[in-house]
Design a protein around this motif. Structure first.
Motif, PDB file in Angstrom:
ATOM      1  N   GLY A 454     -18.728 -18.528  25.863  1.00 48.63           N
ATOM      2  CA  GLY A 454     -17.834 -17.208  26.310  1.00 48.63           C
ATOM      3  C   GLY A 454     -17.165 -17.551  27.752  1.00 48.63           C
ATOM      4  O   GLY A 454     -15.996 -17.498  27.658  1.00 48.63           O
ATOM      5  N   HIS A 562     -22.588  -7.951  20.337  1.00 42.92           N
ATOM      6  CA  HIS A 562     -21.595  -8.512  21.283  1.00 42.92           C
ATOM      7  C   HIS A 562     -21.682 -10.121  21.392  1.00 42.92           C
ATOM      8  O   HIS A 562     -22.873 -10.368  21.733  1.00 42.92           O
ATOM      9  CB  HIS A 562     -21.280  -7.913  22.545  1.00 42.92           C
ATOM     10  CG  HIS A 562     -20.329  -8.492  23.352  1.00 42.92           C
ATOM     11  ND1 HIS A 562     -18.813  -7.838  23.195  1.00 42.92           N
ATOM     12  CD2 HIS A 562     -20.118  -9.183  24.345  1.00 42.92           C
ATOM     13  CE1 HIS A 562     -18.303  -8.594  24.238  1.00 42.92           C
ATOM     14  NE2 HIS A 562     -19.079  -9.555  24.975  1.00 42.92           N
ATOM     15  N   GLN A 567     -15.014 -13.611  22.161  1.00 45.59           N
ATOM     16  CA  GLN A 567     -14.116 -12.418  22.946  1.00 45.59           C
ATOM     17  C   GLN A 567     -13.156 -13.031  23.694  1.00 45.59           C
ATOM     18  O   GLN A 567     -13.173 -14.243  23.736  1.00 45.59           O
ATOM     19  CB  GLN A 567     -15.394 -11.880  23.795  1.00 45.59           C
ATOM     20  CG  GLN A 567     -16.431 -11.096  22.940  1.00 45.59           C
ATOM     21  CD  GLN A 567     -15.818  -9.925  22.045  1.00 45.59           C
ATOM     22  OE1 GLN A 567     -14.758  -9.134  22.616  1.00 45.59           O
ATOM     23  NE2 GLN A 567     -16.472  -9.719  20.937  1.00 45.59           N
ATOM     24  N   THR A 568     -12.324 -12.112  24.122  1.00 44.67           N
ATOM     25  CA  THR A 568     -11.104 -12.566  25.166  1.00 44.67           C
ATOM     26  C   THR A 568     -11.364 -11.799  26.456  1.00 44.67           C
ATOM     27  O   THR A 568     -11.943 -10.944  26.246  1.00 44.67           O
ATOM     28  CB  THR A 568      -9.543 -12.342  24.511  1.00 44.67           C
ATOM     29  OG1 THR A 568      -9.521 -11.192  24.058  1.00 44.67           O
ATOM     30  CG2 THR A 568      -9.589 -13.203  23.085  1.00 44.67           C
ATOM     31  N   ARG A 571     -14.414  -9.707  28.874  1.00 46.62           N
ATOM     32  CA  ARG A 571     -15.630  -9.343  27.920  1.00 46.62           C
ATOM     33  C   ARG A 571     -16.100 -10.792  27.301  1.00 46.62           C
ATOM     34  O   ARG A 571     -17.270 -10.670  26.809  1.00 46.62           O
ATOM     35  CB  ARG A 571     -15.058  -8.562  26.676  1.00 46.62           C
ATOM     36  CG  ARG A 571     -14.893  -7.153  27.082  1.00 46.62           C
ATOM     37  CD  ARG A 571     -15.984  -6.364  27.259  1.00 46.62           C
ATOM     38  NE  ARG A 571     -16.849  -6.158  26.123  1.00 46.62           N
ATOM     39  CZ  ARG A 571     -18.206  -5.931  26.325  1.00 46.62           C
ATOM     40  NH1 ARG A 571     -18.634  -5.806  27.679  1.00 46.62           N
ATOM     41  NH2 ARG A 571     -18.902  -5.509  25.231  1.00 46.62           N
ATOM     42  N   ALA A 572     -15.531 -11.861  27.614  1.00 43.93           N
ATOM     43  CA  ALA A 572     -15.909 -13.063  27.073  1.00 43.93           C
ATOM     44  C   ALA A 572     -17.258 -13.426  28.026  1.00 43.93           C
ATOM     45  O   ALA A 572     -17.999 -14.399  27.799  1.00 43.93           O
ATOM     46  CB  ALA A 572     -15.118 -14.065  26.995  1.00 43.93           C
TER      47      ALA A 572
END
Length: 615
Positions: A454, A562, A567-568, A571-572
């Motif tokens: 992430g 999650h 994610q981008t 939130r990553a």
């Protein structure tokens, strides 16, 4: 204008030089340090050699401080009790205003049309009203839109050029709005000649032109950037949160415990920046009678020798992270740290284990020691700012690497001082067993790879100069700090937003020095009421309750499912973390609510096997 005031701590954070502030009659940009009224008697020196030395190196590297000069820290200007308060000059910005009076649309369409005027067109007496040709005088409001570039430069949008291009036109212009959604497509700038521009078009690349390097807070143009006409301007909403991200370096003051003279010199070292020889000690005594009175018993040579030793110690500390020295002191195991008197910078006690652990919970072995910090002093110093994107915080508490997609902007053209404020408070230091962290980390390899995945997606926007991954032990301790802060606020009565954190996950893999400092501090006070230290005997119960509270989140199973690798954006950087479990006020978090994952702490529905604790 005397009511247009800010707190000292706000000038060193939210509303520092380069930020835009709404006043009752206009909007302004806070002026650079050259525009601060710093005459004698209007400020106090802030003594913190470790912080001053570290920032001195930074300013010299940037070319903002000569190699032979010493940097000193000062409070922002305050009233000296004689007449008008001394303060900070703040130029008018933006220079475009919108009239409050809604005019009828000649085309008969259901829109709200308001005149667009410049500062020079307003009533010179009050500078807040405009009288149209043959019309009724109306109040005005600063326009909501300005433009800036990634280097922090800021300027008014050249509305006539944006609407007409190279074609000259002096017809009146209006802001025209449809509907109530505030959608950029529903807002247009309209000229009397018939041309118009939708704000949706203004978001297009290069539509606003190129940056000229304007720095209205310094009243100049940047001589080192954006003068070649190749950096495009971006639309910026004046009151948006991405207009200003202060760069602040914070340290916890450490005690000087050598001898009486060392303590005396340490208290006034901020006033002795120009003392560079034994002869200058005599001049200092002559022109600073208040400080000299406390040094009467000592010779000039003794004072200069003590001053030199303190400076050399600060220089040595400047070469390493501020958090290293803090951790080594808190984790020293000494029964008492510092001295217990009202003028002390730090006073703490390492508690006996029997005072907070009854031995009934095996997972509490994860905590090696608990330190009650009865008194601490936090010093924060502003040294720059960014726009559009906040510079990422270094996990070791050092100055951020800001060679990113955005760049740090200066708060002065050249200066030998920086604004700082000191706050006093109390706290708890939780010394975490580094061996237990290392053992846990060996079994959390899969989750570690997901978090790193992430992070790799998140860092793409920073290019080649992306910040370092803060290590998985940092994510663990950061998540634990947030869980504890929420539970402590319920137990001791302090609002959660008044608590702060410092995470110590130091070393190559973050497991060499491990700890958490949870504290509260406020400016203009000689400490707090002891509610946070008072929770120490109940620490085991508070920790257990905090962990039990986050086993199930109100947003599960979405929260626990999650996956940071898919994610981008920010939130990553998260695992299982959201506003229902771990996220807190950003003013309390040292990392802007990044790098959190409760699945590292407790078993969750989706990831039960990585938990460090068993509840």
């Amino acid at each position: 204008m005397s009511k247009n005031a800010q707190r000292l701590s706000q000038l060193v954070s939210t509303f520092g030089p380069g930020s835009m502030v709404d006043l009752p009659t206009r909007s302004i940009v806070v002026g650079g340090l050259e525009q601060w009224d710093m005459r004698p008697g209007t400020f106090q020196p802030v003594s913190e050699p470790r912080l001053a030395q570290r920032l001195q190196i930074l300013l010299q590297e940037r070319g903002q401080l000569d190699q032979g000069q010493r940097l000193n820290l000062r409070t922002p200007p305050v009233s000296d009790g004689n007449g008008e308060p001394k303060g900070v000059a703040a130029p008018i910005f933006p220079n475009w205003f919108v009239c409050d009076q809604v005019e009828a649309n000649a085309e008969g369409t259901p829109t709200r049309r308001r005149r667009l005027v410049q500062w020079r067109d307003l009533d010179p007496k009050g500078r807040r009203r405009f009288t149209p040709e043959g019309g009724k005088r109306t109040e005005v409001t600063p326009i909501r839109f300005v433009c800036a570039c990634d280097k922090g430069h800021l300027q008014d949008i050249e509305w006539r050029w944006v609407v007409h291009g190279a074609t000259p036109c002096q017809e009146p212009m209006w802001i025209e709005e449809r509907g109530t959604s505030a959608d950029p497509a529903d807002t247009s700038v309209v000229c009397g000649c018939g041309k118009r521009l939708s704000l949706q078009e203004a978001f297009q690349p290069r539509r606003l032109g190129f940056c000229k390097g304007e720095r209205p807070w310094l009243l100049d143009r940047d001589p080192n950037g954006c003068g070649d006409g190749t950096t495009p301007l971006k639309l910026l909403t004046r009151t948006a949160t991405n207009t200003y991200f202060p760069q602040v370096l914070t340290v916890i003051s450490l005690p000087s415990e050598e001898d009486v003279l060392t303590k005396l010199v340490d208290e006034i070292i901020g006033e002795m920046n120009k003392v560079t020889s034994i002869e200058r000690v005599g001049l200092f005594r002559e022109f600073n009678e208040a400080a000299a009175a406390s040094l009467t018993r000592y010779s000039d040579a003794e004072i200069f020798d003590c001053l030199t030793r303190l400076r050399e110690g600060a220089t040595a500390d400047a070469a390493r992270s501020p958090k290293v020295a803090e951790f080594d002191l808190f984790a020293s195991g000494r029964p008492e740290i510092g001295t217990n008197h009202p003028g002390a910078k730090l006073y703490a006690q390492t508690l006996a284990r029997s005072d907070w652990d009854d031995g009934s919970w095996a997972s509490l072995k994860f905590v090696q020691a608990l330190v009650a910090v009865h008194r601490l002093r936090e010093v924060s110093c502003l040294y720059g700012f960014t726009r559009f994107e906040a510079a990422p915080t270094a996990a070791d508490g050092d100055i951020e690497d800001i060679s990113l997609a955005v760049h740090g902007a200066p708060i002065a053209r050249a200066t030998d001082w920086l604004p700082a404020c000191e706050q006093f408070g109390e706290g708890l230091f939780v010394h975490v067993d580094s061996d237990a962290i290392a053992t846990w980390l060996n079994g959390a390899g899969d989750r570690h790879r997901q978090l790193v995945g992430g992070y790799n997606r998140w860092k793409i926007r920073f290019g080649a100069a992306a910040p370092k991954y803060p290590t998985t032990p940092y994510v663990l301790l950061h998540s634990l700090a947030h869980a504890l802060m929420t539970e402590i606020a319920l137990d001791c009565g302090y609002p959660a937003s008044s608590l702060k954190e410092r995470i110590y996950a130091l070393g190559p893999n973050g497991a060499e020095r491990c700890g958490i400092l949870l504290y509260t501090a406020s400016a203009g006070a000689q400490g707090t009421l002891g509610g946070l230290v008072g929770t120490a005997p109940r620490f085991a119960q508070i920790l257990r309750a905090a962990l039990e509270r986050i086993i199930i989140c109100s947003n599960d199973p979405i929260c626990c499912d999650h996956d940071p690798e898919h994610q981008t954006g920010d939130r990553a950087t998260h695992g299982a973390a959201c506003h229902g479990c771990l996220l807190i006020a950003e003013t309390s978090c040292e990392s802007r609510n990044l790098f959190l994952d409760r699945s590292l702490l407790v078993p969750t529905m989706s990831t039960p096997r990585f938990a460090c604790f068993e509840c």
